[in-house]
Design a protein around this motif. Sequence first.
Motif, PDB file in Angstrom:
ATOM      1  N   CYS A  67       9.925   8.550  53.246  1.00 21.94           N
ATOM      2  CA  CYS A  67      11.161   8.977  53.909  1.00 21.94           C
ATOM      3  C   CYS A  67      10.946   9.141  55.408  1.00 21.94           C
ATOM      4  CB  CYS A  67      11.668  10.274  53.293  1.00 21.94           C
ATOM      5  SG  CYS A  67      12.233  10.097  51.577  1.00 21.94           S
ATOM      6  N   VAL A 126      11.755   4.367  61.522  1.00 23.77           N
ATOM      7  CA  VAL A 126      12.230   3.004  61.803  1.00 23.77           C
ATOM      8  C   VAL A 126      13.698   3.024  62.189  1.00 23.77           C
ATOM      9  CG1 VAL A 126      12.676   0.757  60.748  1.00 23.77           C
ATOM     10  CG2 VAL A 126      10.510   1.910  60.338  1.00 23.77           C
ATOM     11  N   LEU A 127      14.498   3.826  61.517  1.00 24.67           N
ATOM     12  CA  LEU A 127      15.919   3.919  61.856  1.00 24.67           C
ATOM     13  C   LEU A 127      16.109   4.495  63.251  1.00 24.67           C
ATOM     14  CD1 LEU A 127      17.379   5.228  58.455  1.00 24.67           C
ATOM     15  CD2 LEU A 127      17.471   2.893  59.377  1.00 24.67           C
ATOM     16  N   ILE A 128      15.319   5.484  63.623  1.00 28.91           N
ATOM     17  CA  ILE A 128      15.413   6.064  64.969  1.00 28.91           C
ATOM     18  C   ILE A 128      15.028   5.031  66.018  1.00 28.91           C
ATOM     19  CG2 ILE A 128      14.446   7.803  66.528  1.00 28.91           C
ATOM     20  CD1 ILE A 128      16.504   8.882  64.567  1.00 28.91           C
ATOM     21  N   ILE A 178      15.339   1.758  65.761  1.00 27.22           N
ATOM     22  CA  ILE A 178      16.458   0.813  65.889  1.00 27.22           C
ATOM     23  C   ILE A 178      17.589   1.425  66.695  1.00 27.22           C
ATOM     24  CG2 ILE A 178      18.204  -0.449  64.578  1.00 27.22           C
ATOM     25  CD1 ILE A 178      16.151  -0.715  62.329  1.00 27.22           C
ATOM     26  N   PHE A 179      17.849   2.719  66.415  1.00 29.22           N
ATOM     27  CA  PHE A 179      18.906   3.410  67.168  1.00 29.22           C
ATOM     28  C   PHE A 179      18.572   3.480  68.654  1.00 29.22           C
ATOM     29  CE2 PHE A 179      20.381   7.446  69.007  1.00 29.22           C
ATOM     30  CZ  PHE A 179      21.748   7.282  68.917  1.00 29.22           C
ATOM     31  N   GLU A 180      17.316   3.787  68.980  1.00 28.60           N
ATOM     32  CA  GLU A 180      16.910   3.851  70.390  1.00 28.60           C
ATOM     33  C   GLU A 180      17.051   2.485  71.062  1.00 28.60           C
ATOM     34  OE1 GLU A 180      13.597   7.464  70.199  1.00 28.60           O
ATOM     35  OE2 GLU A 180      12.957   5.361  70.163  1.00 28.60           O
ATOM     36  N   CYS A 234      19.089  -0.016  70.200  1.00 29.72           N
ATOM     37  CA  CYS A 234      20.516  -0.343  70.388  1.00 29.72           C
ATOM     38  C   CYS A 234      21.133   0.504  71.491  1.00 29.72           C
ATOM     39  CB  CYS A 234      21.274  -0.138  69.074  1.00 29.72           C
ATOM     40  SG  CYS A 234      20.747  -1.234  67.742  1.00 29.72           S
ATOM     41  N   THR A 274      10.690   5.649  56.993  1.00 32.94           N
ATOM     42  CA  THR A 274      12.025   5.034  57.046  1.00 32.94           C
ATOM     43  C   THR A 274      12.872   5.654  58.145  1.00 32.94           C
ATOM     44  OG1 THR A 274      11.893   4.628  54.670  1.00 32.94           O
ATOM     45  CG2 THR A 274      14.063   4.492  55.680  1.00 32.94           C
ATOM     46  N   PHE A 275      12.797   6.985  58.242  1.00 35.04           N
ATOM     47  CA  PHE A 275      13.570   7.672  59.276  1.00 35.04           C
ATOM     48  C   PHE A 275      13.101   7.269  60.669  1.00 35.04           C
ATOM     49  CE2 PHE A 275      14.411  11.484  61.933  1.00 35.04           C
ATOM     50  CZ  PHE A 275      15.789  11.519  61.808  1.00 35.04           C
TER      51      PHE A 275
END
Length: 580
Positions: free
Chosen positions: A533, A539-541, A543-545, A547, A536-537
Amino acid sequence: MEKFQFQGNNLLNKSRVIQAEAALMYDSVQVFAVGLRTLEQSHALRPMNISCELEHPWDGGLSLINYINTVDRKGISGPIGFKEGRRIQFKLDLLKLRQQSLVKVGEWRPGSGVNITDKSAFFEAGTTNVTLVVITILETPYVMLRSKGNFSGNDRYEGFCIDLLKEIAHMVGFAYRIELVPDGKYGVYDYETGEWNGIVRQLMDKKADLAVGSMTINYARESVIDFTKPFMNLGISILFKVPTSHPARLFSFMNPLAIEIWLYVLAAYILVSVTMFVVARFSPYEWNNPHPCHSQNTEIVENQFSLANSFWFTIGTLMQQGSDLNPKATSTRIVSGVWWFFTLIIISSYTANLAAFLTVERMITPIENAEDLASQTDISYGTLESGSTMTFFRDSMIETYKKMWRFMENKKPSVFVPTYEEGIKRVLQGNYAFLMESTMLDYIVQRDCNLTQIGGLLDSKGYGIATPMGSPWRDKISLAILELQEKGEIQILYDKWWKSPSDTCMRNDKDKGSKANALGVDNIGGIFVVLLCGLTFAVLIAIFEFCYNSKRNVPVERRMMISTSNIKTVQALNSSIICH
């Protein structure tokens, strides 16, 4: 003497046989004569008439008694001597009646009591023409019917008590015939009818000579029948179904701390992080020049403990990993030191308790003893109907046991069972505790791994062989039991029927208390879930950074493109002007 010689040869034939009454009468006259002669030598005897109406004692009476007490001589009945008016220094022979004659087997003296000189006289090996009716009740492993083969008579039965009965019959010398009690009960007193039932009733009616089985010796039974010395000691205990193991959960690593402690730790983490941020903002020693090499920028200072850095510093120390941020001011160092001490205690306590939770299997035990059983109503409990255990709770004066008896008496449907097998069946069905005698419980627990004993013994008592009141066989059987106990024969029989390797179950948790269990995915699998978890979190952060940063830089890139195009346009115009 011939007057008291009721039987046997008379004295004229010089048989030298004298009855005890004649011998005692002769010695008493001799003692009185000696006392009277001594009194006459010291005092003048003055006979006088005695009136039955007037209480005038004879003056020489007290002196005569004193002289009689001083007599010391040898009479027909043995040495004669007195102390405080009682005869001393004499003995009585203890005789045993055999088929041929009377045999002396011991003596009795006033000071020492009975002294048995020939103990073997109480045991006559071999069988005689006496056949005793032995009544019993089927109870595993005491008395059981043979499951294989065609047998008749006494050979139909086997068990601990059957083997014990064979040994005693051989030592004492009798044959026996085994019969089962008609109503299948041991015997309890009914206060409404005033009658006994079961084995006790059969012995009281002289329908049996002995009762062999798991017959408990108690006061009520001892008042109407006789018991031998106990051949086994026991007590009441609680039979219960083995508690289920604590189910392994995915996040078992969180069990060492209670949920409220986890919430308190989270609140402390947030509070310390905010406190570090605020204190660092107030302290002037936490503001430094970001470019110390450029002296012209001395007015520009920054603080390393931003809000994000404060949270990062706190979580790094909590995880014992440290941080690249170091407090410089005294106030921030105090906050850091207190937080480090807090994390030291929390992490140490968590680590120590984690080992206990993950390596030792914990059992869910709803009851631990009789007090726990009496203080709840969710789990029913009962005992054998018309047995000594039922009598114990009914007549007990202990408040806990009185409370338990009221519960059992008023519980509907009834918690009493007719047989031990029925009680064990109800225990295996769950939510029921069976109060039974410890020896029987030990036998059952060693053969069924789903059952266990709860708590210790509620009382202490013994099993004995019952006889009718005044039976001549009681003392003989008692001596045989004592001899079998001294030789260890009873313990051998106990091991034979209780601890047979072919019948006992193998428990997997035998050494659970002293050996740690291997950790599996069910115990610490949650750690891997947390790791996945977190990744995964992260990697999502990321991607958010990416973008967010791309979106923020689009206007700047557009302005740069517009500026570049303008410069090219100006250069083109200049070129055209020059050409013209």
